[in-house]
Design an enzyme around this catalytic site. Structure first.
Site, mmCIF file in Angstrom:
data_model
loop_
_atom_site.group_PDB
_atom_site.id
_atom_site.type_symbol
_atom_site.label_atom_id
_atom_site.label_comp_id
_atom_site.label_asym_id
_atom_site.label_seq_id
_atom_site.Cartn_x
_atom_site.Cartn_y
_atom_site.Cartn_z
ATOM 1 N N CYS A 12 0.829 -1.222 0.000
ATOM 2 C CA CYS A 12 0.000 0.000 0.000
ATOM 3 C C CYS A 12 0.852 1.257 0.000
ATOM 4 O O CYS A 12 1.839 1.333 0.735
ATOM 5 C CB CYS A 12 -0.868 0.069 1.256
ATOM 6 S SG CYS A 12 -1.917 -1.334 1.485
ATOM 7 N N ARG A 27 -12.229 -0.016 -6.690
ATOM 8 C CA ARG A 27 -11.863 -0.098 -5.273
ATOM 9 C C ARG A 27 -11.308 1.244 -4.809
ATOM 10 O O ARG A 27 -11.479 1.660 -3.681
ATOM 11 C CB ARG A 27 -10.808 -1.200 -5.069
ATOM 12 C CG ARG A 27 -10.492 -1.477 -3.603
ATOM 13 C CD ARG A 27 -9.532 -2.650 -3.443
ATOM 14 N NE ARG A 27 -9.618 -3.216 -2.102
ATOM 15 C CZ ARG A 27 -8.853 -2.849 -1.081
ATOM 16 N NH1 ARG A 27 -7.945 -1.902 -1.245
ATOM 17 N NH2 ARG A 27 -8.998 -3.402 0.104
HETATM 18 P P1 XMP Z 1 -0.572 -7.233 3.234
HETATM 19 O O1 XMP Z 1 0.213 -6.417 4.202
HETATM 20 O O2 XMP Z 1 -1.048 -8.501 3.808
HETATM 21 O O3 XMP Z 1 -1.879 -6.346 2.925
HETATM 22 O O4 XMP Z 1 0.177 -7.406 1.949
HETATM 23 C C1 XMP Z 1 -2.934 -6.821 2.121
HETATM 24 C C2 XMP Z 1 -4.082 -5.838 2.113
HETATM 25 O O5 XMP Z 1 -3.697 -4.579 1.545
HETATM 26 C C3 XMP Z 1 -4.826 -3.958 0.928
HETATM 27 N N1 XMP Z 1 -4.439 -3.580 -0.433
HETATM 28 C C4 XMP Z 1 -4.039 -2.358 -0.789
HETATM 29 N N2 XMP Z 1 -4.015 -1.197 -0.104
HETATM 30 N N3 XMP Z 1 -3.142 -0.120 -2.016
HETATM 31 C C5 XMP Z 1 -3.553 -0.061 -0.724
HETATM 32 O O6 XMP Z 1 -3.515 1.027 -0.122
HETATM 33 C C6 XMP Z 1 -3.142 -1.249 -2.772
HETATM 34 O O7 XMP Z 1 -2.754 -1.260 -3.940
HETATM 35 C C7 XMP Z 1 -3.645 -2.418 -2.123
HETATM 36 N N4 XMP Z 1 -3.840 -3.685 -2.564
HETATM 37 C C8 XMP Z 1 -4.341 -4.377 -1.492
HETATM 38 C C9 XMP Z 1 -5.963 -4.932 0.966
HETATM 39 O O8 XMP Z 1 -6.850 -4.539 1.970
HETATM 40 C C10 XMP Z 1 -5.260 -6.254 1.255
HETATM 41 O O9 XMP Z 1 -6.087 -7.195 1.892
#
Ligand code: XMP
Length: 514
Positions: free
Chosen positions: A332, A430
């Site tokens: 993120c 999203r």
């Molecule tokens: P981890 O830390 O497990 O996090 O890799 C997974 C979660 O991150 C969210 N997610 C995103 N949040 N930009 C964001 O700000 C992104 O591109 C993105 N892609 C996923 C999502 O909630 C996921 O479960």
């Protein structure tokens, strides 16, 4: 029995511990500070429970249970049918991402739902005039792993069954099903139970038994291997619905996207849908949530949020579960490019405090790096954790393999990364963005390959149980109630990791962070 071990003594003790933890978080909060995983550790407590007796069953939403509190993220490099099947077999649940079209997403859900069955309520049937070639093409297109198909006439009455043998011995695929099928079929009435069905199949050496109503129409199907697995207890650790099918969830957007998807997902018996947005405390999410709850009998989880007021609004709108996390994820960049968000442990604590008043479970989404972060998330109030990064490197994730300097990796990317948003409407929605002039909120990269999910989850659950043992919590609810936190400094963090040593052998549950 000492005073503290008596039932009233125990509940007084719990109240004291809850108040103590509330005090910890309110003191921090009053200073305008929010904490995340690396800022805290759990303190140890008196333990009277043996590790083998620790129970880690939990809830994903009001009506959807979990045998282990782990959920695989709704991301196109983390959860498709293969991951969802494996994680449900291990006791958790997978959320099928929404970078699929609504049809493709529903087909992925069907694959999970058809993977293991007690009673198949709506078995796949083909008209008796369909050719064997057409049936095989359909099987391949839908990627069904089974070989038994029921054959019906124009009035939907059962006329035969196509089995693996029938396919294997058929040399002319232009033949009609009625020319190839087995006509003498052992059937049963719709009310037959699992055990009786098993007995009939065994006695008659049949791999499947269709259920047929008085009008001769198909009313269900039992298959031998699945019924045997259920009865022999092999599937005791599986997370299944009331009909013995693996549980699965799917991500949806807002308004029309959501309605189109829900209609198809409910038809495939989805267990739960998640209104999956970057900003869950919004008009679109709340209106969509209310409409779905009014028209469908399905649990709806809403997110993502990180503020207690947002939790209250979503609970009041009818959410059956909440997803907490705005920007903690490893991929993120939301917090950096938009400047918003709240460190995850404080966000979990504050939102779960409100959600508990409504009896709504919360899922801590993103930011976990080690198994020790799982008891921390739950200790702060979560009922489950959602993982992207920690599962993306497994065999079952859909991410591509990459080799880099002799090491095997798997691709892992944010749903708000440029790549995901350029190619997929689901990703753009999203993050509430149009097709042009994208402003990404995530990164694209790769994570080390970790091998089969089963081994990875074994370590995560091992860590969770160790943590519960140290805290003295016998259940997830206990951990949510009695966990106590201490804030650590940079020196404390450095002390927590291995130090002053050249690591000569990697441990399966510890990789040095880059
Ligand atoms: P981890 O830390 O497990 O996090 O890799 C997974 C979660 O991150 C969210 N997610 C995103 N949040 N930009 C964001 O700000 C992104 O591109 C993105 N892609 C996923 C999502 O909630 C996921 O479960």
């Amino acid at each position: 029995m000492t005073q503290n071990e008596s039932p009233s003594g125990k509940s007084r003790d719990k109240r004291r511990l809850v108040a103590k933890r509330d005090g910890f978080f309110s003191k921090i909060g009053n200073q305008g500070i929010a904490l995340t995983y690396d800022d805290v550790r759990l303190t140890t407590g008196y333990a009277s429970i043996l590790p083998d007796n620790i129970n880690i069953e939990s809830k994903f939403s009001k009506n959807v249970g979990l045998k282990i509190p782990i959920v695989s993220a709704a991301m196109d490099t983390v959860t498709e049918a293969q991951m969802a099947i494996e994680i449900a077999k291990l006791g958790g649940i997978g959320v099928i991402h929404k970078n699929f079209s609504s049809q493709e997403q529903a087909a992925q859900v069907a694959k999970v739902k058809y993977h293991l069955n007690g009673l198949i309520e709506k078995p796949i049937c083909f008209d008796e005039n369909t050719s064997i070639g057409e049936i095989l093409a359909s099987r391949q297109e839908k990627d069904f792993g089974f070989h038994s198909f029921l054959i019906i006439d124009k009035d939907h009455r059962l006329t035969g069954i196509l089995t693996k043998n029938d396919f294997d011995f058929c040399e002319d695929f232009s033949l009609r099903a009625k020319q190839v099928m087995t006509k003498r079929v052992i059937t049963a009435s719709p009310g037959i139970g699992l055990r009786e069905a098993y007995r009939v199949m065994k006695e008659n050496k049949k791999k499947a038994i269709p259920l047929v109503n008085n009008a001769g129409k198909v009313a269900g199907l039992y298959t031998f291997s699945d019924v045997k697995r259920i009865l022999s207890g092999d599937s005791k650790s599986f997370n299944v619905d009331k009909n013995g099918r693996l549980r699965v969830a799917a991500a949806i957007g807002v308004y029309d996207d959501a309605f189109e998807r829900v209609e198809k997902l409910v038809r495939e018996k989805i267990d739960l849908v998640i209104i999956d947005t970057a900003h869950g405390d919004s008009k679109g999410v709340i209106e969509t949530l209310k409409i779905i709850k009014k028209h469908y009998d399905v649990d709806v989880l809403a997110g993502n949020i990180s503020e207690p007021e947002s939790a209250e609004r979503l609970c009041r709108a009818g959410a059956d579960g909440l997803k907490i996390g705005q920007g903690p994820g490893s991929i993120c960049t939301t917090r950096i490019i938009a400047g918003i968000g709240k460190p995850q442990v404080s966000a979990i604590y504050e939102c779960s405090k409100v959600a508990s008043k409504f009896g709504v479970p919360v899922c801590a989404d993103g930011g976990l790096k080690f198994s020790g972060d799982i008891p921390i998330a739950i200790g702060a109030g979560a009922h489950s954790v959602m993982m992207g990064n920690m599962l993306a490197g497994t065999k079952e994730s859909p991410g591509e393999f990459r080799f880099h300097q002799g090491v095997q990796y798997k691709v892992y990317r944010g749903m708000g990364s440029l790549g995901a948003m350029e190619s997929n409407k689901g990703s753009r929605e999203r993050y509430n963005q149009g097709k042009d002039d994208l402003v990404p909120e995530g990164m694209e990269g790769m994570v080390p390959y970790k091998g089969p999910l089963k081994e990875v989850i074994h370590q995560y659950i091992g860590g969770l149980k160790r943590g519960m043992g140290y805290v003295g919590a016998g259940t997830i609810e206990d951990l949510r109630t009695i966990a106590q936190f201490v804030r650590i400094t940079e020196a404390g963090k450095a002390e927590s990791h291995p130090h002053d040593i050249v690591i000569t052998r990697e441990a399966p549950n510890y990789q040095k962070q880059q």
